[in-house]
Design a protein around this motif. Structure first.
Motif: not given
Length: 131
Positions: A119-126
């Motif tokens: 979740i952290n990785g995905l939201l960081d990309q966003l």
């Protein structure tokens, strides 16, 4: 607490495979007394996420390499949808780092050991694209 209740409501709606036309009260029933003054924020998270679901799922899918939204665990999917809504569409203007931190904490509490990293990785990309 509002995000936890919103997560539960979104998870419930997803598990029932409900339509977007179902009433908000169907999912948030019982939380109003518990949440008091922050209940409107819970309602906004649930309603806004459900209203923007097609766009949110498209965004989440674009960042989740080798994962479809349907393959994600229901809890992770609900957390990602809610956080994406809040980062992109919410009028509240909560700082993005706070949204991501809250999503990570929800994942640690309600999902698997590796979910918070995903979740952290995905939201960081966003977050990087939203700047």
């Amino acid at each position: 607490m509002a995000r936890e209740c919103a997560l539960q409501s979104l998870y419930y709606a997803d598990s029932l495979k409900s339509s977007q036309n179902d009433t908000l009260e169907h999912y948030t029933d019982g939380f109003q007394k518990e949440l008091g003054d922050v209940f409107p924020f819970c309602e906004e998270l649930v309603q806004g996420t459900r209203e923007h679901l097609p766009q949110i799922d498209k965004m989440v899918s674009s960042y989740a390499k080798n994962w479809t939204v349907a393959r994600m665990s229901a809890v992770d999917r609900a957390i990602l949808r809610m956080a994406t809504y809040e980062m992109v569409f919410s009028p509240e203007k909560t700082p993005i780092p706070a949204i991501i931190d809250e999503a990570i904490e929800l994942a640690k509490k309600y999902s698997t050991e590796n979910s918070s990293k995903f979740i952290n990785g995905l939201l960081d990309q966003l977050k990087k694209e939203r700047k």
